[in-house]
Design an enzyme around this catalytic site. Structure first.
Site, PDB file in Angstrom:
ATOM      1  N   GLU A 137      -7.061   0.395   0.434  1.00 45.21           N
ATOM      2  CA  GLU A 137      -6.521   1.519  -0.339  1.00 45.21           C
ATOM      3  C   GLU A 137      -6.369   1.167  -1.817  1.00 45.21           C
ATOM      4  O   GLU A 137      -5.261   1.185  -2.369  1.00 45.21           O
ATOM      5  CB  GLU A 137      -5.164   1.962   0.226  1.00 45.21           C
ATOM      6  CG  GLU A 137      -5.223   2.399   1.671  1.00 45.21           C
ATOM      7  CD  GLU A 137      -3.935   3.086   2.160  1.00 45.21           C
ATOM      8  OE1 GLU A 137      -2.943   3.072   1.420  1.00 45.21           O
ATOM      9  OE2 GLU A 137      -3.947   3.630   3.280  1.00 45.21           O
ATOM     10  N   GLU A 141      -7.092   2.710   9.699  1.00 51.46           N
ATOM     11  CA  GLU A 141      -5.651   2.969   9.859  1.00 51.46           C
ATOM     12  C   GLU A 141      -5.469   4.430  10.224  1.00 51.46           C
ATOM     13  O   GLU A 141      -6.079   5.321   9.623  1.00 51.46           O
ATOM     14  CB  GLU A 141      -4.851   2.743   8.561  1.00 51.46           C
ATOM     15  CG  GLU A 141      -4.563   1.324   8.228  1.00 51.46           C
ATOM     16  CD  GLU A 141      -3.712   1.167   6.951  1.00 51.46           C
ATOM     17  OE1 GLU A 141      -2.877   2.043   6.658  1.00 51.46           O
ATOM     18  OE2 GLU A 141      -3.912   0.159   6.259  1.00 51.46           O
TER      19      GLU A 141
HETATM   20  C1  BGP Z   1      -0.746   2.716   4.296  1.00 54.75           C
HETATM   21  C2  BGP Z   1      -0.792   1.252   3.878  1.00 54.75           C
HETATM   22  C3  BGP Z   1       0.044   0.387   4.768  1.00 54.75           C
HETATM   23  C4  BGP Z   1       1.358   1.008   5.265  1.00 54.75           C
HETATM   24  C5  BGP Z   1       1.179   2.466   5.701  1.00 54.75           C
HETATM   25  C6  BGP Z   1       2.492   3.162   6.068  1.00 54.75           C
HETATM   26  O1  BGP Z   1      -1.058   3.519   3.208  1.00 54.75           O
HETATM   27  O2  BGP Z   1      -2.115   0.722   3.894  1.00 54.75           O
HETATM   28  O3  BGP Z   1       0.265  -0.824   4.070  1.00 54.75           O
HETATM   29  O4  BGP Z   1       2.336   0.870   4.325  1.00 54.75           O
HETATM   30  O5  BGP Z   1       0.520   3.181   4.697  1.00 54.75           O
HETATM   31  O6  BGP Z   1       3.231   3.598   4.972  1.00 54.75           O
HETATM   32  P1  BGP Z   1       4.758   4.004   4.931  1.00 54.75           P
HETATM   33  O7  BGP Z   1       5.552   2.875   5.433  1.00 54.75           O
HETATM   34  O8  BGP Z   1       5.044   4.317   3.507  1.00 54.75           O
HETATM   35  O9  BGP Z   1       4.978   5.220   5.793  1.00 54.75           O
END
Ligand code: BGP
Length: 464
Positions: free
Chosen positions: A166, A364
């Site tokens: 990202e 993801e």
């Molecule tokens: C994605 C990232 C992760 C993780 C996830 C959840 O964008 O790659 O590193 O942080 O988001 O995010 P959050 O904890 O803000 O809900």
């Protein structure tokens, strides 16, 4: 109905070094931007929990890899920490880090789990940030040297590499919206960091291809489909602007080796273009990836702007569109994010139709839940909502596959409840529950479900 996936489909999850390792200031590691920012402003982290309080993978890696096995993983993505491997960002490497990552990679392979290794997950070493981070081209070169070192050290066993996770997030967080260090609000600086990140990416791709390593070099992008409120041309134009700024700004260089002319013209119109040097164009062209990781959580809905912008205010993406809240949208109420399963299919279809159907996988996808202990029953988190979420996304992935998409796998965010930047442990995403006080790990219902899906290469739903 039965949803069967290819026998060699990748099932697993993703995580990152800064969110899981711990030992953030020990074992020879130097501070990264997170360690530094937490020291400056601990109050900006949920409940004051900082990057030293992660899920202690540095010490529990063997136990955690056993849990990966138990939850059906045939593949697993994590990242290497630049600040751990090369404490000054450039120069000598840290032997403790080399030994640690060797153990992890060897153990994954011994358990039949293919390691996917990402080189950068929002974690710029502070020594490099002090030189301007990716605003400085010397840091771009230092990153390429770090990448080359990783290929040399681990490339005999790691066959799936990613340059960035990202990459737009440190840009928007650090230089536009104030949710990452260095907390700047300046579009032109953001555009420079974004541009230099893709130069760094392309240099790393070049170094990979010059090395003795075989396998794939890729990048992981958070692709967020932009849906217009209506088919009115003004709404459609607003959605196109959001798409250019938030998706195509990284997707086009990664898959086509060049930026969209429309994006360059748009930024030129607002005098926000970064400086390009001779040779950049060729460098970018060499950065086309072998494999694209797709992170998808929620769609972006937009409408045309209702009001005039304040010309004295800093230029922001929102000069070009307004956000739109679609009435009746399905929500994850415990995270405040919309759930739109079809979005994953729309991304894969767009890639197939407009980007020559690249090899890709879902890197993801997942569901964050605040205060998840409310779902604890007889010692286990009964996360049926997460199982539904994943199943319904997989149904759309399956449909894309049937239409010829080259989607090779599905990884969830994430394996174990982990520390998540300034949200710390607010939202839990894991297949495995983490008790923060004791560091005890307990597999959730979704972890057992994923193991079944992986074993059976799919699942059956009750509808016909
Ligand atoms: C994605 C990232 C992760 C993780 C996830 C959840 O964008 O790659 O590193 O942080 O988001 O995010 P959050 O904890 O803000 O809900």
């Amino acid at each position: 109905m039965q949803y069967l996936f290819p026998k060699d489909f990748w099932w697993g999850s993703a995580s990152s070094a800064p969110q899981t390792e711990g030992e953030s200031l020990g074992a020879g590691k130097s501070p990264n931007v997170w360690d530094h920012w937490f020291e400056l402003q601990p109050e900006r982290f949920f409940q004051g929990v900082g990057p030293e309080n992660t899920s202690t993978f540095y010490h529990h890696w063997r136990e955690d890899i056993a849990l990966l096995k138990q939850t059906g993983h045939n593949s697993f993505r994590t990242s290497l920490s630049w600040a751990r491997l090369i404490p000054d960002g450039q120069g000598p490497c840290n032997p403790q880090a080399v030994a640690f990552y060797n153990q992890v990679i060897d153990e994954l392979l011994a358990q039949g789990i293919t390691p996917f290794i990402n080189l950068f997950h929002f974690d710029m070493p502070m020594a490099m940030q002090a030189q301007g981070g990716f605003e400085n081209r010397r840091v771009v070169e230092a990153y390429a040297d770090y990448a080359a070192l990783c290929f040399e050290l681990f490339g005999d066993r790691v066959k799936h590499w990613f340059t960035f996770n990202e990459p737009i997030v440190p840009v928007e967080g650090g230089y536009l919206y104030d949710f990452h260090y260095p907390n700047v609000v300046d579009f032109k600086r953001a555009a420079t960091v974004a541009y230099h990140t893709m130069l760094a990416h392309a240099m790393a791709v070049q170094r990979f291809r010059q090395s003795d390593c075989d396998g794939d070099i890729g990048i992981i992008l958070n692709l967020t489909p932009s849906y217009p409120r209506s088919q009115n041309p003004a709404d459609v134009a607003a959605a196109n602007h959001a798409d250019l700024l938030f998706n195509r700004s990284f997707l086009d260089p990664a898959l086509r080796g060049t930026y969209p002319d429309e994006l360059v013209a748009l930024l030129g119109q607002y005098d926000q273009l970064p400086t390009c040097l001779p040779g950049d164009r060729q460098l970018l062209a060499s950065g086309i990836v072998d494999l694209l990781g797709i992170n998808y959580y929620q769609p972006r809905r937009v409408q045309c702007r209702a009001n005039q912008v304040n010309p004295a205010a800093p230029f922001m993406p929102e000069w070009l569109f307004d956000h739109y809240q679609m009435p009746g949208r399905k929500m994850n109420p415990w995270r405040g994010w919309e759930i739109y399963e079809r979005g994953i299919y729309d991304i894969l279809t767009n890639l197939r139709e407009n980007y020559n159907n690249p090899r890709c996988y879902i890197s993801e996808n997942g569901m964050g839940v605040e205060d998840e202990l409310r779902f604890l029953q007889d010692g286990r988190i009964e996360d049926n909502y997460r199982i539904d979420f994943v199943r319904e996304h997989l149904v759309w992935v399956h449909r894309a596959l049937a239409q010829g998409s080259r989607c090779l796998g599905y990884h969830m965010w994430t394996f174990i409840d982990n520390w998540s930047w300034s949200n710390a442990y607010k939202n839990r995403y894991g297949l495995v529950q983490l008790d923060l006080a004791t560091q005890q790990r307990t597999v959730k219902k979704s972890g057992l479900w994923l193991a079944d899906v992986a074993r059976q290469h799919g699942f059956t739903t009750e509808d016909k």
